[in-house]
Motif scaffolding. Structure first.
Motif, mmCIF file in Angstrom:
data_model
loop_
_atom_site.group_PDB
_atom_site.id
_atom_site.type_symbol
_atom_site.label_atom_id
_atom_site.label_comp_id
_atom_site.label_asym_id
_atom_site.label_seq_id
_atom_site.Cartn_x
_atom_site.Cartn_y
_atom_site.Cartn_z
ATOM 1 N N ASP A 1 0.808 -1.216 0.000
ATOM 2 C CA ASP A 1 0.000 0.000 0.000
ATOM 3 C C ASP A 1 0.841 1.266 0.000
ATOM 4 O O ASP A 1 0.322 2.363 -0.080
ATOM 5 N N SER A 2 2.154 1.088 0.096
ATOM 6 C CA SER A 2 2.954 2.271 0.374
ATOM 7 C C SER A 2 3.013 3.220 -0.812
ATOM 8 O O SER A 2 3.366 4.375 -0.660
ATOM 9 N N ILE A 3 2.662 2.739 -1.996
ATOM 10 C CA ILE A 3 2.725 3.626 -3.156
ATOM 11 C C ILE A 3 1.409 4.361 -3.339
ATOM 12 O O ILE A 3 1.343 5.393 -3.973
ATOM 13 N N GLN A 4 0.391 3.786 -2.718
ATOM 14 C CA GLN A 4 -0.936 4.350 -2.884
ATOM 15 C C GLN A 4 -0.999 5.794 -2.369
ATOM 16 O O GLN A 4 -0.691 6.057 -1.221
ATOM 17 N N PRO A 5 -1.378 6.738 -3.198
ATOM 18 C CA PRO A 5 -1.439 8.110 -2.743
ATOM 19 C C PRO A 5 -2.712 8.374 -1.956
ATOM 20 O O PRO A 5 -3.686 7.656 -2.091
ATOM 21 N N ALA A 6 -2.674 9.409 -1.115
ATOM 22 C CA ALA A 6 -3.913 9.815 -0.462
ATOM 23 C C ALA A 6 -4.873 10.304 -1.542
ATOM 24 O O ALA A 6 -4.447 10.693 -2.621
ATOM 25 N N GLN A 7 -6.163 10.307 -1.225
ATOM 26 C CA GLN A 7 -7.121 10.621 -2.275
ATOM 27 C C GLN A 7 -7.081 12.096 -2.683
ATOM 28 O O GLN A 7 -7.184 12.423 -3.848
ATOM 29 N N ALA A 8 -6.967 12.974 -1.708
ATOM 30 C CA ALA A 8 -6.908 14.387 -2.044
ATOM 31 C C ALA A 8 -5.457 14.842 -2.010
ATOM 32 O O ALA A 8 -4.584 14.115 -1.568
ATOM 33 N N SER A 9 -5.194 16.037 -2.521
ATOM 34 C CA SER A 9 -3.840 16.553 -2.447
ATOM 35 C C SER A 9 -3.510 16.844 -0.984
ATOM 36 O O SER A 9 -4.415 17.068 -0.190
ATOM 37 N N PRO A 10 -2.200 16.801 -0.618
ATOM 38 C CA PRO A 10 -1.838 16.987 0.784
ATOM 39 C C PRO A 10 -2.391 18.307 1.326
ATOM 40 O O PRO A 10 -2.392 19.316 0.619
ATOM 41 N N PRO A 11 -2.873 18.293 2.545
ATOM 42 C CA PRO A 11 -3.472 19.505 3.116
ATOM 43 C C PRO A 11 -2.394 20.499 3.542
ATOM 44 O O PRO A 11 -1.222 20.141 3.628
ATOM 45 N N SER A 12 -2.811 21.712 3.798
ATOM 46 C CA SER A 12 -1.863 22.655 4.387
ATOM 47 C C SER A 12 -1.569 22.179 5.803
ATOM 48 O O SER A 12 -2.395 21.521 6.436
ATOM 49 N N MET A 13 -0.358 22.507 6.289
ATOM 50 C CA MET A 13 0.027 22.034 7.613
ATOM 51 C C MET A 13 -0.885 22.614 8.690
ATOM 52 O O MET A 13 -1.136 21.996 9.718
ATOM 53 N N LEU A 14 -1.403 23.800 8.429
ATOM 54 C CA LEU A 14 -2.309 24.422 9.400
ATOM 55 C C LEU A 14 -3.614 23.627 9.501
ATOM 56 O O LEU A 14 -4.110 23.352 10.597
ATOM 57 N N ALA A 15 -4.146 23.231 8.328
ATOM 58 C CA ALA A 15 -5.386 22.453 8.339
ATOM 59 C C ALA A 15 -5.162 21.119 9.044
ATOM 60 O O ALA A 15 -6.006 20.655 9.825
ATOM 61 N N LEU A 16 -4.007 20.511 8.770
ATOM 62 C CA LEU A 16 -3.689 19.233 9.396
ATOM 63 C C LEU A 16 -3.581 19.393 10.912
ATOM 64 O O LEU A 16 -4.152 18.614 11.686
ATOM 65 N N ALA A 17 -2.856 20.425 11.324
ATOM 66 C CA ALA A 17 -2.689 20.688 12.761
ATOM 67 C C ALA A 17 -4.049 20.890 13.417
ATOM 68 O O ALA A 17 -4.328 20.352 14.487
ATOM 69 N N TRP A 18 -4.895 21.639 12.753
ATOM 70 C CA TRP A 18 -6.207 21.944 13.319
ATOM 71 C C TRP A 18 -7.039 20.677 13.520
ATOM 72 O O TRP A 18 -7.703 20.501 14.535
ATOM 73 N N ALA A 19 -6.967 19.771 12.532
ATOM 74 C CA ALA A 19 -7.704 18.508 12.653
ATOM 75 C C ALA A 19 -7.203 17.709 13.852
ATOM 76 O O ALA A 19 -7.998 17.163 14.629
ATOM 77 N N TRP A 20 -5.876 17.673 14.049
ATOM 78 C CA TRP A 20 -5.332 16.903 15.172
ATOM 79 C C TRP A 20 -5.654 17.557 16.510
ATOM 80 O O TRP A 20 -5.858 16.864 17.500
ATOM 81 N N VAL A 21 -5.685 18.882 16.538
ATOM 82 C CA VAL A 21 -6.070 19.555 17.786
ATOM 83 C C VAL A 21 -7.492 19.137 18.152
ATOM 84 O O VAL A 21 -7.798 18.824 19.307
ATOM 85 N N ALA A 22 -8.367 19.098 17.135
ATOM 86 C CA ALA A 22 -9.746 18.679 17.387
ATOM 87 C C ALA A 22 -9.780 17.243 17.899
ATOM 88 O O ALA A 22 -10.491 16.920 18.861
ATOM 89 N N ILE A 23 -8.971 16.374 17.281
ATOM 90 C CA ILE A 23 -8.955 14.971 17.708
ATOM 91 C C ILE A 23 -8.417 14.849 19.130
ATOM 92 O O ILE A 23 -9.011 14.195 19.985
ATOM 93 N N GLY A 24 -7.297 15.519 19.392
ATOM 94 C CA GLY A 24 -6.644 15.386 20.697
ATOM 95 C C GLY A 24 -7.438 15.994 21.833
ATOM 96 O O GLY A 24 -7.346 15.541 22.973
ATOM 97 N N SER A 25 -8.224 17.022 21.548
ATOM 98 C CA SER A 25 -8.895 17.707 22.655
ATOM 99 C C SER A 25 -10.342 17.267 22.849
ATOM 100 O O SER A 25 -10.939 17.528 23.879
ATOM 101 N N GLN A 26 -10.933 16.607 21.857
ATOM 102 C CA GLN A 26 -12.342 16.218 21.999
ATOM 103 C C GLN A 26 -12.530 14.752 22.330
ATOM 104 O O GLN A 26 -13.647 14.298 22.558
ATOM 105 N N SER A 27 -11.444 14.002 22.308
ATOM 106 C CA SER A 27 -11.591 12.556 22.423
ATOM 107 C C SER A 27 -11.682 12.125 23.875
ATOM 108 O O SER A 27 -10.775 11.516 24.398
ATOM 109 N N LEU A 28 -12.790 12.447 24.531
ATOM 110 C CA LEU A 28 -13.015 11.996 25.894
ATOM 111 C C LEU A 28 -13.192 10.493 25.900
ATOM 112 O O LEU A 28 -13.880 9.954 25.046
ATOM 113 N N GLY A 29 -12.542 9.839 26.864
ATOM 114 C CA GLY A 29 -12.788 8.414 27.002
ATOM 115 C C GLY A 29 -11.725 7.542 26.369
ATOM 116 O O GLY A 29 -11.940 6.362 26.155
ATOM 117 N N GLY A 30 -10.581 8.122 26.038
ATOM 118 C CA GLY A 30 -9.439 7.312 25.635
ATOM 119 C C GLY A 30 -9.501 6.744 24.233
ATOM 120 O O GLY A 30 -10.084 7.341 23.335
#
Lengths: 206, 179
Positions: A5-34
């Protein structure tokens, strides 16, 4: 790096680092319950909504992350980050998932230390502390159930668990020593019992 | 407490174990039994905070670090527990090929079984922080709460925050009842 699978590209073009960071902040801060909640949010945001990574690639990362030491979700964020945006993706994903959660945890702890002398809080903690013990025991049984082999071998595996518990709990044996012995024993018993009878040469890539 | 030693203890506890609470037995042995830097009650508090705050359950180490050494402790504990899982990144290509080889699989299962056994005494220590020195009524209350939490968590259907919330309410009631 010639995984299937390592050659398989992501479906969309790579996101901006800011958008990526923002998504992870949402994941890290909203994920109550481990774990389960975190995993669910990762899939919902990274795979379903943004389509930065394919479901298949995400699943593969998840399987590999299970082999990591420590927190599998940290490993998973690194693996997924790598798939999305290479080295920068790793750095952004891991740091922006961990830091908000760590910060909230510290603030929570600090708040608790401030008020823990109050009778009401002491009452609450009086209930919560033994419950954490029960949760830890439940986790242990869950780990055990997912790792023991089937049939009669399960008895041997549970016996192994009991011996490890007694050695550390009663005889004060070194935890590291027990883990090392467990790894060696695991290798020894793996071969003759042939866990994968259907695929004897299961090392094949496909 | 020497900061470097503190960091290395957390690094070691994460490097040789799997999953969130897997590091607990090693941390208990190093911090509580060998060095006396922490108590079982502090471990329990940290585990509870880790359950109630967002992120992986393994983040309880951040709370523990803060309880023992303030902001520096939290930072060192975070670093010590975030670095080891990342070793998987360079290993990923190899793992994609070898994960199903019997001996690799056996190695991982052996460690998982060993960790299961190691977790049992820790769970007991958290449920009964002062051991059997508690009064009978308190002992019964603690065991009841632990058994209750164990049974509702085991099925995996109830949200851990709900379990702890319920336990908190029961704790207040028990305290009012003088237990």
């Amino acid at each position: 790096m010639k995984g299937i699978d390592s050659i398989q590209p992501a479906q969309a073009s790579p996101p901006s680092m800011l958008a990526l960071a923002w998504a992870w902040v949402a994941i890290g801060s909203q994920s109550l319950g481990g774990g389960p909640a975190t995993l669910y949010l990762m899939r919902a945001l990274l795979v379903d909504r943004h389509k930065w990574i394919t479901p298949k690639s995400f699943l593969e990362c998840w399987v590999i992350s299970k082999a990591s030491p420590g927190m599998h979700l940290v490993a998973l964020s690194g693996l997924v980050g790598e798939r999305i945006a290479g080295l920068r993706g790793i750095a952004v994903s891991v740091s922006t998932m961990v830091l908000p959660a760590a910060l909230i945890t510290v603030l929570f702890t600090a708040g608790l230390v401030e008020i823990e002398q109050q009778p009401l809080v002491q009452g609450i903690m009086r209930g919560i502390v033994p419950a954490t013990g029960g949760i830890a025991l439940a986790m242990a049984v869950y780990f055990g159930q997912t790792s023991v082999r089937k049939g009669r071998l399960a008895v041997a595996d549970w016996l192994f668990v009991a011996v490890a518990a007694l050695l550390v709990g009663v005889a004060n044996a070194s935890v590291l020593l027990i883990l090392a012995a467990s790894a060696v024993l695991g290798v020894i018993i793996a071969r003759p019992t042939a866990e994968f009878p259907k695929a004897p040469s299961s090392a094949v890539q496909e | 407490m020497d900061p470097l030693e503190f960091f290395l203890i957390f690094l070691k506890a994460t490097t040789f174990t799997f999953a969130g609470l897997g590091s607990l037995p090693l941390l208990q042995q190093d911090l509580v039994h060998i060095r006396g830097w922490a108590t079982d009650a502090q471990l329990a508090k940290a585990v509870a905070v880790g359950r109630l705050s967002p992120g992986p359950n393994g983040m309880y180490v951040v709370s523990l670090g803060y309880l023992l050494m303030g902001w520096w402790g939290a930072l060192l504990a975070t670093l010590g527990s975030v670095l080891p899982p990342l070793i998987i990144l360079p290993l990923a290509p190899v793992l994609r090929r070898t994960m199903h080889v019997p001996w690799v699989n056996g190695l991982m299962r052996g460690i998982a079984l060993g960790s299961t056994g190691l977790m049992l005494p820790v769970g007991l220590a958290l449920a009964l922080p002062e051991g059997f020195a508690l009064s009978n009524a308190r002992l019964a209350g603690n065991i009841g709460l632990a058994v209750l939490a164990f049974s509702v968590t085991r099925t995996g259907r109830m949200h851990p925050a709900l379990v702890l919330g319920g336990a908190g309410i029961l704790g207040v009631l028990l305290s009012f009842a003088g237990l």
